[in-house]
Design a protein around this motif. Structure first.
Motif, PDB file in Angstrom:
ATOM      1  N   SER A  98       0.797  -1.106  -0.034  1.00 56.87           N
ATOM      2  CA  SER A  98      -0.109  -0.005   0.028  1.00 56.87           C
ATOM      3  C   SER A  98       0.742   1.286  -0.037  1.00 56.87           C
ATOM      4  O   SER A  98       2.130   1.125   0.356  1.00 56.87           O
ATOM      5  CB  SER A  98      -1.001  -0.107   1.033  1.00 56.87           C
ATOM      6  N   ILE A  99       0.429   2.393  -0.509  1.00 58.78           N
ATOM      7  CA  ILE A  99       1.312   3.620  -0.406  1.00 58.78           C
ATOM      8  C   ILE A  99       1.357   3.818   1.107  1.00 58.78           C
ATOM      9  O   ILE A  99       2.038   4.727   1.655  1.00 58.78           O
ATOM     10  CB  ILE A  99       0.205   4.634  -0.932  1.00 58.78           C
TER      11      ILE A  99
ATOM     12  N   CYS B  33       2.343  -0.850  -4.757  1.00 62.61           N
ATOM     13  CA  CYS B  33       1.743  -0.056  -3.398  1.00 62.61           C
ATOM     14  C   CYS B  33       0.974   0.928  -4.003  1.00 62.61           C
ATOM     15  O   CYS B  33       0.961   1.913  -4.726  1.00 62.61           O
ATOM     16  CB  CYS B  33       3.004   0.839  -3.109  1.00 62.61           C
TER      17      CYS B  33
ATOM     18  N   GLY C  45      -2.683   3.190  -4.112  1.00 62.66           N
ATOM     19  CA  GLY C  45      -3.155   4.029  -3.124  1.00 62.66           C
ATOM     20  C   GLY C  45      -4.754   3.625  -2.757  1.00 62.66           C
ATOM     21  O   GLY C  45      -4.824   2.400  -2.746  1.00 62.66           O
TER      22      GLY C  45
ATOM     23  N   SER D  42      -9.458   7.777  -5.412  1.00 63.19           N
ATOM     24  CA  SER D  42      -9.406   6.244  -5.343  1.00 63.19           C
ATOM     25  C   SER D  42      -9.626   5.536  -6.681  1.00 63.19           C
ATOM     26  O   SER D  42     -10.553   6.133  -7.422  1.00 63.19           O
ATOM     27  CB  SER D  42     -10.963   6.018  -4.438  1.00 63.19           C
TER      28      SER D  42
ATOM     29  N   MET E 122       4.114   2.040  -8.016  1.00 62.40           N
ATOM     30  CA  MET E 122       3.110   2.815  -7.359  1.00 62.40           C
ATOM     31  C   MET E 122       1.707   2.465  -8.431  1.00 62.40           C
ATOM     32  O   MET E 122       1.978   2.655  -9.480  1.00 62.40           O
ATOM     33  CB  MET E 122       3.625   4.151  -7.281  1.00 62.40           C
TER      34      MET E 122
ATOM     35  N   PRO F 136      -2.273   9.328  -7.363  1.00 66.07           N
ATOM     36  CA  PRO F 136      -2.075   9.751  -6.077  1.00 66.07           C
ATOM     37  C   PRO F 136      -1.079   9.018  -5.270  1.00 66.07           C
ATOM     38  O   PRO F 136      -0.271   9.614  -4.606  1.00 66.07           O
ATOM     39  CB  PRO F 136      -3.603   9.522  -5.335  1.00 66.07           C
ATOM     40  N   ALA F 137      -0.847   7.723  -5.673  1.00 64.00           N
ATOM     41  CA  ALA F 137       0.112   6.886  -4.714  1.00 64.00           C
ATOM     42  C   ALA F 137       1.533   7.349  -5.417  1.00 64.00           C
ATOM     43  O   ALA F 137       2.422   7.556  -4.467  1.00 64.00           O
ATOM     44  CB  ALA F 137       0.135   5.584  -5.052  1.00 64.00           C
TER      45      ALA F 137
ATOM     46  N   ALA G 169       2.083  10.950  -3.791  1.00 66.21           N
ATOM     47  CA  ALA G 169       2.595  10.626  -2.115  1.00 66.21           C
ATOM     48  C   ALA G 169       4.037  10.045  -1.899  1.00 66.21           C
ATOM     49  O   ALA G 169       4.626  10.579  -1.305  1.00 66.21           O
ATOM     50  CB  ALA G 169       1.393   9.864  -1.752  1.00 66.21           C
ATOM     51  N   ARG G 170       4.295   9.026  -2.832  1.00 64.19           N
ATOM     52  CA  ARG G 170       5.593   8.645  -2.680  1.00 64.19           C
ATOM     53  C   ARG G 170       6.890   9.659  -2.838  1.00 64.19           C
ATOM     54  O   ARG G 170       7.781   9.722  -2.226  1.00 64.19           O
ATOM     55  CB  ARG G 170       5.801   7.536  -3.783  1.00 64.19           C
TER      56      ARG G 170
END
Length: 330
Positions: free
Chosen positions: A165-166, A207, A209, A242, A264, A268-269, A272-273
């Motif tokens: 996961s993120i 990973c 999101g 989502s 990722m 969004p993931a 964020a990373r």
């Protein structure tokens, strides 16, 4: 110095291009794939994606009725499917699941750890047992699975797909145990890839999101149950933030086929990373600020399933309702 940096960047770009060109894509047609958590949610979306690419499946989950429903759907589309009801916290049951895949399909080429659990609530309402329980499913079960499947994966030159996961890159308030377990799972994936490559086994850690998988209803909620569930279920289904489960599953299987070390899943993931890597202080401050707006602790460690923490607010939430209707129709 400038020339050296340019040469370094050019070399890195050339190496990446060469990898994309020279690394053979992993063909899934006819392969035997074992998927934990394969009876519903993301696991079922992954099963559908592997089936669409011609794989033979072994689905592992805790509830036999869910497994029967998933298997019936996939068999109706012409996919070979075996099912195993198992508790992944027990080594002997993981080994039994692996053996069932070998018995059903005569080989085991790919293992996918998609099973997981989510707990949401303030840190003060979480017990040490909560942290241990989520670690067992999200991290140690993945290790058990790979250890049990190792001889077969080595013989087949197989692949491992670890769904993390993120939350394994950026710790989110009120998801402390979950984040710790996913950070551990990301580290496990990196360690497995470094060592199992000598045996011809490829390991891909993904990973994602937020995903529209219906998972909030199965989450364990602590603290102010209705308020806690309301924020979690809403953000888990926000449009643009989502991802639909089929799109997430497709991205994960693509990463496995390419042989990526880590991927990722979703914009969004990825954002964020990189934010965490480039500005960790800013991200930490943003998470601390976010925590100020979340429901406070109660001092009561009692947990409820998300489905039991529904309120009129969440039942009438148009974002959540629309996402759930879309997921149920997939």
């Amino acid at each position: 110095m400038r020339v050296s940096k340019r040469l370094l960047l050019a070399g890195a770009a050339a190496a990446l291009a060469a990898r994309r060109t020279l690394t053979p894509r992993y063909a899934l047609s006819g392969k035997s794939v074992l998927i934990t958590g394969g009876s519903r949610g993301l696991g079922l979306a992954l099963a559908r994606e592997f089936a669409a690419r011609g794989a033979r499946l072994t689905l592992v989950a805790r509830t036999s009725s869910d497994l029967d429903t998933a298997a019936a759907e996939l068999r109706g589309q012409g996919t070979e499917v075996a099912t195993v009801t198992a508790d992944l916290t027990k080594r002997e049951e993981v080994e039994r699941a692996v053996q069932a895949a070998m018995t059903a399909h005569g080989a085991l080429d790919v293992v996918v750890h998609s099973a997981g659990m989510i707990q949401t609530g303030p840190l003060q309402d979480m017990t040490e047992d909560d942290w241990r329980e989520v670690m067992e499913i999200n991290a140690f079960a993945a290790l058990r699975l790979v250890r049990a499947a190792y001889p077969h994966l080595k013989a087949a030159g197989g692949r491992v797909l670890l769904v993390t996961s993120i939350g394994g890159k950026v710790a989110v308030p009120h998801l402390g145990p979950y984040s710790m377990s996913k950070f551990a799972a990301v580290g496990l994936g990196a360690a497995l890839r470094a060592e199992l490559g000598l045996d011809g086994i490829g390991v891909t850690t993904v990973c994602p999101g937020l995903m529209q998988t219906g998972s909030p209803k199965h989450a364990l909620v602590k603290g102010q149950h209705e308020k806690e569930y309301a924020w979690f279920a809403t953000i888990d289904n926000l449009p643009l933030v989502s991802m639909p489960a089929p799109a997430a599953a497709r991205g994960m299987v693509d990463a496995l086929v390419r042989g990526d070390a880590e991927a990722m899943i979703g914009v969004p993931a990825a954002v964020a990373r990189y934010a965490q890597a480039l500005a960790p202080q800013l991200v930490a401050d943003a998470m601390a600020l976010t925590n100020r707006f979340l429901p406070g602790p109660t001092g009561n460690p009692q947990a409820r399933r998300g489905a039991d923490a529904e309120s009129e607010v969440t039942r009438s939430n148009p974002i959540k309702r629309a996402a759930e209707q879309g997921f149920n129709q997939e």
